[in-house]
Design an enzyme around this catalytic site. Structure first.
Site, PDB file in Angstrom:
ATOM      1  N   GLY A   1      19.734  57.634  60.874  1.00  0.00           N
ATOM      2  CA  GLY A   1      20.104  59.045  60.702  1.00  0.00           C
ATOM      3  C   GLY A   1      19.088  59.901  59.981  1.00  0.00           C
ATOM      4  O   GLY A   1      19.276  61.114  59.859  1.00  0.00           O
TER       5      GLY A   1
ATOM      6  N   PRO B   1      16.745  52.910  61.448  1.00  0.00           N
ATOM      7  CA  PRO B   1      16.175  54.212  61.796  1.00  0.00           C
ATOM      8  C   PRO B   1      15.662  54.226  63.235  1.00  0.00           C
ATOM      9  O   PRO B   1      15.078  53.254  63.699  1.00  0.00           O
ATOM     10  CB  PRO B   1      14.996  54.343  60.825  1.00  0.00           C
ATOM     11  CG  PRO B   1      14.566  52.927  60.587  1.00  0.00           C
ATOM     12  CD  PRO B   1      15.813  52.072  60.664  1.00  0.00           C
ATOM     13  N   GLY B   2      15.911  55.326  63.932  1.00  0.00           N
ATOM     14  CA  GLY B   2      15.333  55.493  65.259  1.00  0.00           C
ATOM     15  C   GLY B   2      14.391  56.672  65.207  1.00  0.00           C
ATOM     16  O   GLY B   2      13.166  56.551  65.229  1.00  0.00           O
TER      17      GLY B   2
ATOM     18  N   ARG C   1      17.767  67.058  75.149  1.00  0.00           N
ATOM     19  CA  ARG C   1      18.283  67.432  73.815  1.00  0.00           C
ATOM     20  C   ARG C   1      18.605  68.930  73.680  1.00  0.00           C
ATOM     21  O   ARG C   1      19.668  69.274  73.167  1.00  0.00           O
ATOM     22  CB  ARG C   1      17.315  66.989  72.706  1.00  0.00           C
ATOM     23  CG  ARG C   1      17.082  65.481  72.654  1.00  0.00           C
ATOM     24  CD  ARG C   1      16.426  65.016  71.371  1.00  0.00           C
ATOM     25  NE  ARG C   1      17.319  65.158  70.256  1.00  0.00           N
ATOM     26  CZ  ARG C   1      17.224  66.085  69.323  1.00  0.00           C
ATOM     27  NH1 ARG C   1      16.235  66.953  69.352  1.00  0.00           N
ATOM     28  NH2 ARG C   1      18.107  66.144  68.363  1.00  0.00           N
TER      29      ARG C   1
ATOM     30  N   TYR D   1      22.558  69.453  73.034  1.00  0.00           N
ATOM     31  CA  TYR D   1      22.970  69.713  71.639  1.00  0.00           C
ATOM     32  C   TYR D   1      22.509  71.069  71.126  1.00  0.00           C
ATOM     33  O   TYR D   1      22.694  71.362  69.947  1.00  0.00           O
ATOM     34  CB  TYR D   1      22.363  68.675  70.686  1.00  0.00           C
ATOM     35  CG  TYR D   1      22.401  67.244  71.144  1.00  0.00           C
ATOM     36  CD1 TYR D   1      23.613  66.568  71.260  1.00  0.00           C
ATOM     37  CD2 TYR D   1      21.234  66.548  71.430  1.00  0.00           C
ATOM     38  CE1 TYR D   1      23.643  65.248  71.669  1.00  0.00           C
ATOM     39  CE2 TYR D   1      21.258  65.224  71.833  1.00  0.00           C
ATOM     40  CZ  TYR D   1      22.470  64.587  71.954  1.00  0.00           C
ATOM     41  OH  TYR D   1      22.501  63.291  72.350  1.00  0.00           O
TER      42      TYR D   1
ATOM     43  N   CYS E   1      18.886  73.238  88.674  1.00  0.00           N
ATOM     44  CA  CYS E   1      19.900  74.242  88.997  1.00  0.00           C
ATOM     45  C   CYS E   1      21.063  74.203  88.009  1.00  0.00           C
ATOM     46  O   CYS E   1      22.186  73.813  88.339  1.00  0.00           O
ATOM     47  CB  CYS E   1      20.414  73.971  90.404  1.00  0.00           C
ATOM     48  SG  CYS E   1      19.055  73.833  91.546  1.00  0.00           S
ATOM     49  N   GLU E   2      20.788  74.535  86.778  1.00  0.00           N
ATOM     50  CA  GLU E   2      21.800  74.584  85.721  1.00  0.00           C
ATOM     51  C   GLU E   2      21.324  75.638  84.729  1.00  0.00           C
ATOM     52  O   GLU E   2      20.134  75.631  84.351  1.00  0.00           O
ATOM     53  CB  GLU E   2      21.849  73.261  84.928  1.00  0.00           C
ATOM     54  CG  GLU E   2      22.211  72.038  85.695  1.00  0.00           C
ATOM     55  CD  GLU E   2      23.671  71.646  85.560  1.00  0.00           C
ATOM     56  OE1 GLU E   2      24.419  72.306  84.811  1.00  0.00           O
ATOM     57  OE2 GLU E   2      24.044  70.682  86.227  1.00  0.00           O
TER      58      GLU E   2
HETATM   59  N1  LLP Z   1      22.543  53.130  63.976  1.00  0.00           N
HETATM   60  C1  LLP Z   1      23.634  53.504  64.677  1.00  0.00           C
HETATM   61  C2  LLP Z   1      24.850  52.707  64.571  1.00  0.00           C
HETATM   62  C3  LLP Z   1      23.568  54.649  65.493  1.00  0.00           C
HETATM   63  O1  LLP Z   1      24.649  55.021  66.167  1.00  0.00           O
HETATM   64  C4  LLP Z   1      22.359  55.380  65.586  1.00  0.00           C
HETATM   65  C5  LLP Z   1      22.260  56.565  66.435  1.00  0.00           C
HETATM   66  C6  LLP Z   1      21.256  54.938  64.842  1.00  0.00           C
HETATM   67  C7  LLP Z   1      21.387  53.808  64.047  1.00  0.00           C
HETATM   68  C8  LLP Z   1      19.923  55.637  64.875  1.00  0.00           C
HETATM   69  O2  LLP Z   1      20.010  56.936  64.418  1.00  0.00           O
HETATM   70  P1  LLP Z   1      18.681  57.791  64.106  1.00  0.00           P
HETATM   71  O3  LLP Z   1      17.961  57.129  62.953  1.00  0.00           O
HETATM   72  O4  LLP Z   1      17.852  57.797  65.326  1.00  0.00           O
HETATM   73  O5  LLP Z   1      19.208  59.129  63.767  1.00  0.00           O
HETATM   74  N2  LLP Z   1      20.877  61.492  71.119  1.00  0.00           N
HETATM   75  C9  LLP Z   1      21.028  62.158  69.845  1.00  0.00           C
HETATM   76  C10 LLP Z   1      21.119  61.177  68.706  1.00  0.00           C
HETATM   77  C11 LLP Z   1      22.244  60.183  68.876  1.00  0.00           C
HETATM   78  C12 LLP Z   1      22.227  59.131  67.816  1.00  0.00           C
HETATM   79  C13 LLP Z   1      23.193  58.049  68.138  1.00  0.00           C
HETATM   80  N3  LLP Z   1      23.213  56.979  67.184  1.00  0.00           N
HETATM   81  C14 LLP Z   1      19.861  63.129  69.652  1.00  0.00           C
HETATM   82  O6  LLP Z   1      19.045  63.247  70.542  1.00  0.00           O
HETATM   83  O7  LLP Z   1      19.807  63.809  68.639  1.00  0.00           O
END
Ligand code: LLP
Length: 404
Positions: free
Chosen positions: A233, A269-270, A307, A311, A338-339
């Site tokens: 997150g 972290p992603g 995105r 969102y 087409c959106e």
């Molecule tokens: N762990 C869990 C259990 C999660 O559900 C997620 C993300 C992460 C880790 C990684 O979160 P991050 O560090 O990347 O924030 N598609 C959306 C974000 C969806 C996130 C879903 N879960 C966007 O593009 O903002």
């Protein structure tokens, strides 16, 4: 990214030349930034010495996963496909956690057979399913329970996960019941409390609130969790005004609030690792003038980067050829799909743009290509990686023949 003689460069490479060589749209990644992000992350949390499991959903390109593995990161996966890819990238099973609210029997069996570190569960019935499988296999399975701390992450509502109205995790009362249930099970080994309150979080305060709940629940449970998985997150600076999350403050809060003397912290972290490492290079097909605004029609669309449409997320857009002429018109950057939601950004006072020139959409490394689709039968873009002053193609552009 810097301009050299008014031409935008990304990690030492002229973007216009790359656009002409590979055709557009292109996802272009920087190894240098991936490395910087991982080292920053490790450094901020060095007192905690966590297990860092990259959230594969943010970007599952195999070459990217391999680069991340080389920094000794593990993986957080949410499907059999992601688990298979993490393993294929060489990530060790004992560094993989499997999250998600609805794992199928097949996925659970696969995860058990691969001997991954943890299956994080999110409901009583899923726990019963895992127990049934474990009993049949005559083994004990390591699991975690995801707590829903009812904490507002103060981020976009579509990417909040930690409030009681969200589908994720179990509430405190259920959590404590499940701890007692699992303690008595012969086939389940409770190892972890997990939590994840949402994505793109820019302040450490929601995390502090979440940590206080986690601390209270752990104390009430009187259980020694070998792992505390705090999820991901961590937010990044999409608007380029230095607004990213202060990881050090988050680290200090963890040390202050939680007793981590006998528990290992896991992070997932992603976005923080991969978000700012890539740009989407795209060509201006047409400029369609209208009274209120000019539509800048790009060759990238919502199928390549969803995105903004999904969102209302903001990604900066930068011209590849710099000019000093500023327009007073409003520019709206849109794709050809087409959106009406197929638009990226509306700006005032931008430099004057010309048809057939290029722009880049910034910070698209996370949830960019991983959320891309073939909507309107559009092939997915090529992905390239700049590493050690060389360009590697890490995914070929999809061919129309593959789609037809
Ligand atoms: N762990 C869990 C259990 C999660 O559900 C997620 C993300 C992460 C880790 C990684 O979160 P991050 O560090 O990347 O924030 N598609 C959306 C974000 C969806 C996130 C879903 N879960 C966007 O593009 O903002």
């Amino acid at each position: 990214m810097i301009y050299k003689k008014n031409k935008l460069n990304f990690d030492g490479f002229n973007i216009e030349s790359m656009a002409k060589k590979f055709d557009t749209p292109i996802y272009c990644y920087s190894f240098r930034r991936i490395k910087e992000n991982i080292l920053d992350f490790k450094n901020a949390f060095k007192q905690i010495d966590p297990l860092i499991c990259f959230a594969v959903k943010a970007n599952s390109n195999l070459s990217i996963l391999k680069e991340i593995k080389n920094f000794n990161l593990g993986a957080d996966v949410v499907s059999m496909g992601e688990l298979m890819k993490a393993l294929k990238a060489g990530i060790k099973p004992n560094k993989i956690v499997f999250s998600g609210i609805g794992k199928t029997k097949k996925e659970i069996e696969f995860a058990i057979d691969k001997k991954i570190l943890l299956i994080n569960t999110e409901s009583k019935n899923e726990i019963l399913e895992i127990e049934k499988i474990a009993k049949r296999k005559k083994i004990t399975v390591n699991i975690g329970i995801r707590l829903n701390p009812n904490t507002d992450a103060k981020t976009l509502k579509q990417i909040s996960t930690g409030k009681k109205e969200n589908k994720f995790g179990v509430d405190e009362k259920m959590f404590l019941q499940l701890v007692n249930f699992i303690k008595k099970s012969k086939n389940l080994n409770l190892k972890c409390l997990s939590v994840h309150i949402g994505s793109q979080i820019l302040s450490h305060r929601p995390y502090q609130k979440m940590l206080n709940v986690v601390n209270r629940v752990i104390k009430k449970s009187k259980f020694n969790f070998e792992y505390i998985d705090l999820g991901g997150g961590m937010g990044i600076d999409y608007i380029h005004n230095k607004s990213k999350l202060n990881l050090k403050k988050y680290s200090q809060s963890i040390q202050k609030i939680l007793d981590i003397s006998s528990s290992k912290i896991i992070f997932e972290p992603g976005r923080f690792i991969i978000g700012n490492t890539a740009v989407l290079i795209t060509k201006i097909l047409y400029i369609k003038e209208s009274t209120k605004k000019d539509f800048i029609i790009l060759d990238a669309a919502m199928n390549d980067l969803i995105r903004p449409a999904l969102y209302g997320a903001q990604h900066k857009i930068i011209a590849v050829n710099k000019t000093s002429q500023i327009t007073n018109k409003v520019y709206e950057f849109v794709g050809p799909i087409c959106e009406s939601t197929d638009k990226f950004l509306t700006v005032k006072r931008f430099q004057k743009l010309n048809e057939k020139s290029f722009v880049v959409i910034c910070d698209v490394g996370a949830y960019g290509i991983s959320l891309a689709s073939n909507y309107n039968i559009r092939p997915k873009p090529i992905e390239i990686l700049i590493k050690n002053s060389k360009i590697q193609v890490i995914k070929k552009r999809q061919k129309l023949s593959e789609l037809i």
